[in-house]
Structures are given as C-alpha cells and as structure tokens.
Write an enzyme that holds these catalytic residues in place. Structure first.
Site, PDB file in Angstrom:
ATOM      1  N   HIS A 182      31.567  39.013  33.390  1.00  0.00           N
ATOM      2  CA  HIS A 182      31.681  38.952  31.931  1.00  0.00           C
ATOM      3  C   HIS A 182      30.627  39.820  31.239  1.00  0.00           C
ATOM      4  O   HIS A 182      30.407  39.680  30.050  1.00  0.00           O
ATOM      5  CB  HIS A 182      31.623  37.504  31.419  1.00  0.00           C
ATOM      6  CG  HIS A 182      32.783  36.662  31.845  1.00  0.00           C
ATOM      7  ND1 HIS A 182      33.274  35.620  31.084  1.00  0.00           N
ATOM      8  CD2 HIS A 182      33.567  36.703  32.947  1.00  0.00           C
ATOM      9  CE1 HIS A 182      34.286  35.057  31.709  1.00  0.00           C
ATOM     10  NE2 HIS A 182      34.484  35.702  32.850  1.00  0.00           N
TER      11      HIS A 182
ATOM     12  N   ASP B 156      44.733  38.760  34.211  1.00  0.00           N
ATOM     13  CA  ASP B 156      44.341  39.026  32.822  1.00  0.00           C
ATOM     14  C   ASP B 156      42.917  39.541  32.718  1.00  0.00           C
ATOM     15  O   ASP B 156      42.114  39.420  33.641  1.00  0.00           O
ATOM     16  CB  ASP B 156      44.512  37.772  31.966  1.00  0.00           C
ATOM     17  CG  ASP B 156      43.722  36.587  32.494  1.00  0.00           C
ATOM     18  OD1 ASP B 156      43.558  36.467  33.728  1.00  0.00           O
ATOM     19  OD2 ASP B 156      43.251  35.765  31.692  1.00  0.00           O
TER      20      ASP B 156
ATOM     21  N   GLU C  70      44.250  33.376  33.264  1.00  0.00           N
ATOM     22  CA  GLU C  70      43.233  32.469  33.806  1.00  0.00           C
ATOM     23  C   GLU C  70      42.059  32.330  32.846  1.00  0.00           C
ATOM     24  O   GLU C  70      41.385  31.296  32.820  1.00  0.00           O
ATOM     25  CB  GLU C  70      42.744  32.984  35.160  1.00  0.00           C
ATOM     26  CG  GLU C  70      41.817  32.029  35.903  1.00  0.00           C
ATOM     27  CD  GLU C  70      40.349  32.119  35.455  1.00  0.00           C
ATOM     28  OE1 GLU C  70      39.639  31.101  35.539  1.00  0.00           O
ATOM     29  OE2 GLU C  70      39.930  33.223  35.021  1.00  0.00           O
TER      30      GLU C  70
END
Length: 395
Positions: A358, A75, A133
C-alpha cells in the site's frame, strides 16, 4: 520435466502478464478490462473460462469427483504510483500496490501449467480470479453466492509479501489474519460561540475523550494474551476557530482474532461511547461494520503446504510466520471448505522491492512469480490426492 522447471521457463511470460496488469490497474468492482484480459489469456490456453461474481473469472481444468479451488485477487488500490518504471500505472490515481497483479499473473501461470495435463489430473481444479478484495464487502461472497465452490472440497490461495525475502514462504496454522472491522461514531453536541462554552456542548471535547476511552478496551477489557487493535483513523469536527462544534465524527478500525474478542470489543465500544457522551450532555450514533473474518488455515491442509514449500524451495525456506492484523476475504472460502493461505516472499532491496504494501513505491521481485506458480500448482495437486470424494470414487 518437473513443475519447478516448467514454472521457471515461464518467467518471461509471467513477467509480461504482471507488467501489463500493473500498467492497467482497476479499482474494486470495476475490473472490466482486467476481466477481459484474463478471459482472453485463458482462451488462448484452450480453456473455457466464464465470468462470475460481476467482474470475476472462473475456469475449470480436469474432471472427476474431487475439486480444489485456487484463488487470485485482481483489483488495485486508489493510490497514485511514484515510480519511474516503464510499466508504471497508466491509470491516474490507481495502482497495484499490494501485489494483486503478481497474484493474477501467477494464477495465469498455474492455468498454463495445468492445462497441459488437464485430462490426467486426479480430479478437477478451479481457477478463481476474484474481484474486489481491497474493498469491503469484497468479491469472495459474490463468487460463493454464484456457486464458485460447488463441487469443491479444498481451497488454496497465496499472497506475495515484501516483508519476506524472495524464496521464502510460510503459512500459519489457525488464525493467520484478523477480523477486520470498521466503525463510525457521530457525536451530537450543541454548537455555540467559542467565548461562551457554558451555553454549548462541545462535540470536539467529547470526541477527544472518546479517542482516549476507546484505547482502554484493549488495555483494560481484553486479556493481555489476546492481541487486538482499536484505531481511530479519522476525526472530523468544527468549521472555524471561534465556533464550538455541534458535531464530531470519528471513524476507525478494530482488529481481533477470535469471535469472542470481536463481540467484546463491540459491546465495550457501545457502552463507552454512550456513557462518555452522556456524561458531557451529548448523544452518539454508533455504526459498527463487521469486515472480513479471520483467515483460519486448516491444520492438515497447511501441513501439506508446508511440505510443498520445503520440497520446492528448500528445507530452510519455510518461515515460522506470526499472525498479522491485516484483513483478507479469502476467509469466506475457508468458511465453506478447508484450505490454507500461503505467504510468499517477494522482497528484494536490489530490485527496489523493499517498500511495504500500500506504499506508492511498492513493487515486487518478479523472480517470485514462478515460485508462486510452482507452490500453488503443487499444493493443489497434493490436495487432490487426499480428496475424500476421489477416495470414495476409487473404492
């Protein structure tokens, strides 16, 4: 030909897989196109994949009483990519900013590599392409519920890390990631006019006191030798400058390594929230959510992985890692059977791969992809060789 050489020869294919996945990211529990892409790729290799856990994919290679599972997460994140690459995300507001596109490409490479020797494997290897996840409760528990670990004795996984240079890897013995929990505190006061505070109970004041009080859990309730984090990441209250807010909402995260510390933080948070709120004439509602448990790497399996790293990447490539406060639902597999979770470097400033995970400009050094294939394939094969069921079968 060695596994390492075979893996490096797959570099163009690994890069193509990774870039396609990067262009078409999908959020947790929504990985429908990704699932189909994986199914098609595995079928082209002559395998018989099946769907599992909603948008997950599972495939077996080889036969025999011993089983080892290899996991990759598939994902992406709700993030707008800031990249000029021609393979940047085509899905606005969604981005592979944590390396899961690389993990998926690596496991497809493992499939390609091992499919060629499926009949000669000393047991069977299960490939687990896991959804979700990045979003609690995660996809690992769905796969486990659907039987993904049936007949499996050991499990191995890998996470690419831009904090490590390409070509370096490691795994911590014991706790490698933290228990990753979340909480919401809703303070109920009494609203009023900003010029008449005596007639109100200011939820902003109470919430502000709670932010400071919660920090004392780590500094005064836990031993200094016990790492922990209590972070208030969101504080919402009020509607105008001259109105005393009747309500304040605080949301945050708690990170601990041991079950004992986890429970202590819960207890102290409840006590502090209730007592501080009562002291100001307010009340509080507490919602504490257990997140992913700590990844606990088994000593024997991690020692095998360390030996594989030295053999494939070189003696100096094994990095003595420290535990990190991130969360990871690979831990659910380890609650069912022993295993280890590797960290593989993919950082390279020359290729722009030096942004943290991120981050909207995160990318990875694609030279790490064949290294991941070799490490996972070789570690899984080593696990099969020490499989207790296989030994009993031979006896």
């Amino acid at each position: 030909m060695s596994i390492v050489k075979k893996s490096h020869r797959m570099q163009p294919e690994l890069t193509a897989w990774r870039r396609h996945l990067h262009q078409h990211p999908e959020l947790s529990f929504e990985e429908h196109l990704t699932q189909q892409y994986i199914l098609d790729a595995l079928k082209e290799m002559g395998l018989n994949p099946r769907t599992m856990g909603g948008t997950g994919v599972v495939a077996d290679i080889g036969e025999g009483p011993g089983g080892v599972a290899i996991r990759a997460d598939i994902d992406a994140l709700p993030l707008t990519e800031e990249s000029t690459a021609d393979y940047a995300s085509k899905n606005p507001g969604v981005m592979h900013a944590c390396g899961h596109d690389g993990h998926t490409a690596i496991l497809l490479g493992v499939a390609r590599l091992l499919a060629e020797q499926g009949g000669s494997l000393p047991g069977h290897i299960r490939l687990m392409f896991q959804p979700a996840e990045e979003r609690i409760p995660g996809g690992a528990r769905d796969l486990i519920r659907d039987g993904v670990l049936d007949g499996i004795d050991r499990v191995v996984g890998l996470h690419l890390s831009s904090d490590l240079p390409t070509g370096y890897a490691g795994a911590v013995v014991g706790a490698q990631t933290a228990n990753a929990d979340s909480f919401t505190l809703v303070v109920e006061g009494r609203g009023g006019h900003g010029a008449q505070p005596e007639a109100a109970v200011d939820a902003v004041v109470v919430g502000a006191q709670l932010v400071g009080a919660l920090q004392t859990i780590v500094s005064r309730s836990l031993p200094p030798r016990s790492p922990a984090v209590v972070t208030v990441g969101m504080f919402q209250a009020g509607s105008n400058f001259n109105i005393i807010a009747p309500r304040a909402t605080l949301k945050g995260t708690v990170r601990t390594f041991s079950a004992e510390d986890r429970e202590l933080v819960k207890e102290r948070m409840t006590e502090l929230a209730q007592h501080v709120s009562q002291a100001y004439g307010a009340s509080v509602r507490i919602d504490y959510q257990d997140g992913y448990p700590s990844v606990m790497n088994a000593p024997a399996e991690t020692a095998i992985a360390h030996s594989v790293i030295r053999r494939i990447l070189g003696e100096d490539a094994l990095v003595p890692l420290e535990p990190i406060m991130a969360g990871e639902d690979f831990s659910y597999y380890q609650q069912q059977c022993p295993g280890t979770f590797l960290m593989l470097g993919c950082g390279n400033p020359e290729t722009g791969a030096d942004y943290p995970h991120h981050h909207p400009r995160f990318t990875l050094d694609e030279e790490a992809l064949p290294l991941g294939v070799a490490l996972l394939a070789e570690t899984a094969l080593e696990f099969l060789l020490i499989n207790p069921n296989r030994v009993r079968h031979e006896d």
